[in-house]
Design an enzyme around this catalytic site. Structure first.
Site, mmCIF file in Angstrom:
data_model
loop_
_atom_site.group_PDB
_atom_site.id
_atom_site.type_symbol
_atom_site.label_atom_id
_atom_site.label_comp_id
_atom_site.label_asym_id
_atom_site.label_seq_id
_atom_site.Cartn_x
_atom_site.Cartn_y
_atom_site.Cartn_z
ATOM 1 N N ASP A 30 -20.186 14.928 -20.994
ATOM 2 C CA ASP A 30 -19.103 14.255 -20.277
ATOM 3 C C ASP A 30 -19.323 12.755 -20.139
ATOM 4 O OD1 ASP A 30 -17.428 16.445 -19.835
ATOM 5 O OD2 ASP A 30 -18.734 17.160 -18.219
ATOM 6 N N LYS A 35 -36.160 1.035 -28.662
ATOM 7 C CA LYS A 35 -36.598 2.004 -27.652
ATOM 8 C C LYS A 35 -36.743 1.334 -26.288
ATOM 9 C CE LYS A 35 -40.352 5.190 -26.753
ATOM 10 N NZ LYS A 35 -41.772 5.304 -26.885
ATOM 11 N N ASN A 65 -27.060 19.010 -23.521
ATOM 12 C CA ASN A 65 -27.030 20.172 -22.632
ATOM 13 C C ASN A 65 -27.604 21.380 -23.370
ATOM 14 O OD1 ASN A 65 -24.802 21.589 -24.059
ATOM 15 N ND2 ASN A 65 -23.698 19.738 -23.448
ATOM 16 N N LYS A 112 -8.467 23.425 -15.056
ATOM 17 C CA LYS A 112 -8.701 22.797 -16.361
ATOM 18 C C LYS A 112 -7.635 23.225 -17.365
ATOM 19 C CE LYS A 112 -13.652 22.103 -15.947
ATOM 20 N NZ LYS A 112 -15.010 22.533 -16.228
ATOM 21 N N LYS A 135 -5.382 20.390 -19.129
ATOM 22 C CA LYS A 135 -5.605 20.117 -20.560
ATOM 23 C C LYS A 135 -4.568 20.802 -21.440
ATOM 24 C CE LYS A 135 -10.513 19.468 -19.590
ATOM 25 N NZ LYS A 135 -11.803 19.200 -20.162
ATOM 26 N N PHE A 143 -12.394 26.321 -23.202
ATOM 27 C CA PHE A 143 -13.434 27.048 -22.475
ATOM 28 C C PHE A 143 -13.674 26.303 -21.167
ATOM 29 C CE2 PHE A 143 -16.063 30.309 -24.726
ATOM 30 C CZ PHE A 143 -15.250 30.463 -25.829
HETATM 31 O O1 PMT Z 1 -23.392 27.444 -27.118
HETATM 32 P P1 PMT Z 1 -23.900 28.656 -26.364
HETATM 33 O O2 PMT Z 1 -25.370 28.561 -26.021
HETATM 34 O O3 PMT Z 1 -23.550 29.941 -27.089
HETATM 35 O O4 PMT Z 1 -23.151 28.713 -24.954
HETATM 36 C C1 PMT Z 1 -21.777 28.945 -24.901
HETATM 37 C C2 PMT Z 1 -21.105 28.005 -23.894
HETATM 38 C C3 PMT Z 1 -21.607 28.320 -22.491
HETATM 39 C C4 PMT Z 1 -21.391 26.543 -24.244
HETATM 40 C C5 PMT Z 1 -19.562 28.254 -24.035
HETATM 41 O O5 PMT Z 1 -19.291 29.599 -23.725
HETATM 42 C C6 PMT Z 1 -18.771 27.356 -23.098
HETATM 43 O O6 PMT Z 1 -18.577 27.624 -21.936
HETATM 44 N N1 PMT Z 1 -18.266 26.237 -23.657
HETATM 45 C C7 PMT Z 1 -17.596 25.166 -22.889
HETATM 46 C C8 PMT Z 1 -18.618 24.286 -22.245
HETATM 47 C C9 PMT Z 1 -18.008 23.105 -21.515
HETATM 48 O O7 PMT Z 1 -18.233 22.006 -21.911
HETATM 49 O O8 PMT Z 1 -17.210 23.412 -20.557
HETATM 50 P P2 PMT Z 1 -16.454 22.318 -19.612
HETATM 51 O O9 PMT Z 1 -15.938 23.107 -18.488
HETATM 52 O O10 PMT Z 1 -17.370 21.165 -19.328
HETATM 53 O O11 PMT Z 1 -15.286 21.770 -20.547
HETATM 54 C C10 PMT Z 1 -14.006 22.352 -20.549
HETATM 55 C C11 PMT Z 1 -13.397 22.295 -21.931
HETATM 56 O O12 PMT Z 1 -13.166 20.926 -22.298
HETATM 57 C C12 PMT Z 1 -14.235 22.890 -23.046
HETATM 58 O O13 PMT Z 1 -13.365 23.574 -23.934
HETATM 59 C C13 PMT Z 1 -14.857 21.683 -23.717
HETATM 60 O O14 PMT Z 1 -15.073 21.912 -25.119
HETATM 61 C C14 PMT Z 1 -13.782 20.626 -23.507
HETATM 62 N N2 PMT Z 1 -14.283 19.256 -23.428
HETATM 63 C C15 PMT Z 1 -15.112 18.877 -22.409
HETATM 64 C C16 PMT Z 1 -15.523 17.567 -22.304
HETATM 65 C C17 PMT Z 1 -15.087 16.625 -23.267
HETATM 66 N N3 PMT Z 1 -15.477 15.372 -23.210
HETATM 67 N N4 PMT Z 1 -14.286 17.021 -24.263
HETATM 68 C C18 PMT Z 1 -13.867 18.302 -24.355
HETATM 69 O O15 PMT Z 1 -13.135 18.657 -25.283
#
Ligand code: PMT
Length: 403
Positions: free
Chosen positions: A279, A289, A210, A337, A341, A323
């Site tokens: 995800d 490949k 991403n 979320k 979580k 986040f």
């Molecule tokens: O890296 P930058 O370019 O500075 O951008 C910052 C950002 C936009 C990436 C950051 O501010 C941000 O939003 N980070 C979270 C991105 C994300 O994956 O969000 P989510 O809504 O998909 O996930 C929710 C939370 O679960 C996050 O804390 C993520 O780290 C966590 N997660 C998600 C999926 C997974 N398999 N394991 C996780 O731990």
């Protein structure tokens, strides 16, 4: 805060006068130091009139000066008297000298003698800015803890359009303000912070990922270290140098990030998950490949482990900050979320706006605490957002200890 502003010799030197005003309006006491080249662009008198203070223009006193001895150590006195050194415009020449430790005039000597925070605001022609020599000097300076305010893009004095304009004085002053919070309120804490994307292989040369640059997580790590914490930063593949005083562990996939997080969890008192973890992944990705054929290709993907949810299950008395990156129904999704979580706090950001969030230097977020209270931060530089998030974490920690 007492700030010394070093003005370098670039066409943008005249904008340093606006910066003096912006800093003064925020209550900073400003002293100006000019390089010889800067004096070709703007007179010291302008800064003397704005600051009401003598402008330092040379390492050497005039030959007829009565005060030769004090001038010989003036750079040390200026270094000791000020809390922050700001250099604007920071020319390519100054960046190279700072990175190399050359000290052949007042400003470069002051830089070496200075032990407080340093903010560098580069301005130059786009090709000079993008030159690998300039970029590697910046990496060195970042690694030493300098705070770099990246230049703006737009029309340059050389008649081209591109990156290289002196950052807006308000942005520079914002950065100085964010450093002002130099309290060591995270001393004794170990913060485990994740940053950047993960890459999930489809074959040996292709992957799913991403747009995360890691900037948000790195800004948090840098701010937490500055505020006294021991910081372990678990980073996906990004193009950023490790922040000063931070232990960085590099990983590539969600599985690797999970393993590193769980291994480091024991020592952590606060966990912040800013990483954009993929995800889905392709289990048993082929070793060779994938061949291109005329047929449609379908790949069946499996969900990656949800690291945040797993940490939530075993968080004990740690503070857990997640986040959420959303493109719609921001607060509703973020709250969902946060509950699912088991987070104590969640930073919600809308990620479908230009110039904010993914990849950008700036962000705008809503910080939701466990009580449901929402604090809005930004739009602002990620360094400022990081400070705001840590302020909220500190407040949350206080409130939890009080109950
Ligand atoms: O890296 P930058 O370019 O500075 O951008 C910052 C950002 C936009 C990436 C950051 O501010 C941000 O939003 N980070 C979270 C991105 C994300 O994956 O969000 P989510 O809504 O998909 O996930 C929710 C939370 O679960 C996050 O804390 C993520 O780290 C966590 N997660 C998600 C999926 C997974 N398999 N394991 C996780 O731990």
């Amino acid at each position: 805060m007492r700030a010394v502003l070093g003005v370098g010799g670039g066409i943008a030197a005249y904008k340093a006068a606006e910066l003096v005003r912006a800093l003064q309006q925020r209550g900073h006491d400003v002293q100006v130091v000019m390089t010889r080249a800067a004096q070709e662009f703007i007179q010291p008198l302008t800064f003397a009139a704005l600051t009401g203070r003598k402008v330092v223009t040379s390492l050497w006193a005039a030959p007829d000066s009565q005060d030769i001895l004090s001038s010989a150590v003036e750079h040390i006195a200026v270094a000791q008297e000020n809390d922050v050194l700001i250099v604007a415009p920071a020319t390519a020449d100054l960046l190279a000298k700072f990175a190399q430790g050359l000290a052949d005039d007042f400003l470069t000597t002051l830089y070496l003698a200075f032990t407080g925070r340093v903010v560098l605001a580069p301005a130059m022609n786009t090709a000079m800015w993008e030159h690998p020599a300039t970029q590697s000097n910046l990496d060195v300076l970042r690694g030493r803890g300098c705070s770099i305010v990246d230049p703006d893009e737009g029309w340059l004095a050389c008649g081209t359009i591109g990156a290289g304009r002196l950052p807006d004085p308000v942005r520079i002053a914002d950065r100085v303000d964010s450093l002002e919070r130099r309290k060591r309120d995270f001393e004794g804490e170990t913060l485990l912070i994740t940053a950047g994307p993960t890459q999930e292989s489809l074959d040996p040369v292709r992957y799913i990922s991403n747009r995360s640059s890691g900037k948000m997580g790195y800004a948090l790590a840098e701010a937490a270290a500055r505020r006294g914490a021991r910081v372990v930063l678990i980073s996906g593949p990004v193009n950023l140098p490790p922040p000063a005083n931070v232990e960085r562990i590099s990983v590539r996939t969600a599985q690797e990030m999970r393993a590193a997080v769980l291994e480091q969890l024991q020592d952590a008192s606060i966990v912040i998950k800013a990483a954009a973890v993929a995800d889905y992944y392709l289990a048993n990705a082929p070793q060779q490949k994938l061949k291109k054929t005329a047929a449609r290709l379908s790949l069946e993907l499996d969900p990656t482990p949800d690291i945040l949810a797993e940490v939530g299950q075993r968080k004990g008395d740690r503070l857990l900050i997640g986040f959420a990156a959303e493109t719609e129904n921001l607060l509703e999704e973020a709250r969902r979320k946060m509950k699912a979580k088991k987070c104590d706090m969640l930073v919600a950001n809308l990620v479908n706006r230009d110039g904010l969030g993914f990849e950008s230097d700036r962000n705008e977020v809503d910080i939701i605490s466990h009580s449901g209270h929402v604090v809005h931060a930004g739009p602002a530089e990620k360094e400022t957002i990081a400070e705001r998030i840590l302020d909220q974490v500190a407040t949350l920690r206080l409130s939890l200890h009080a109950t």
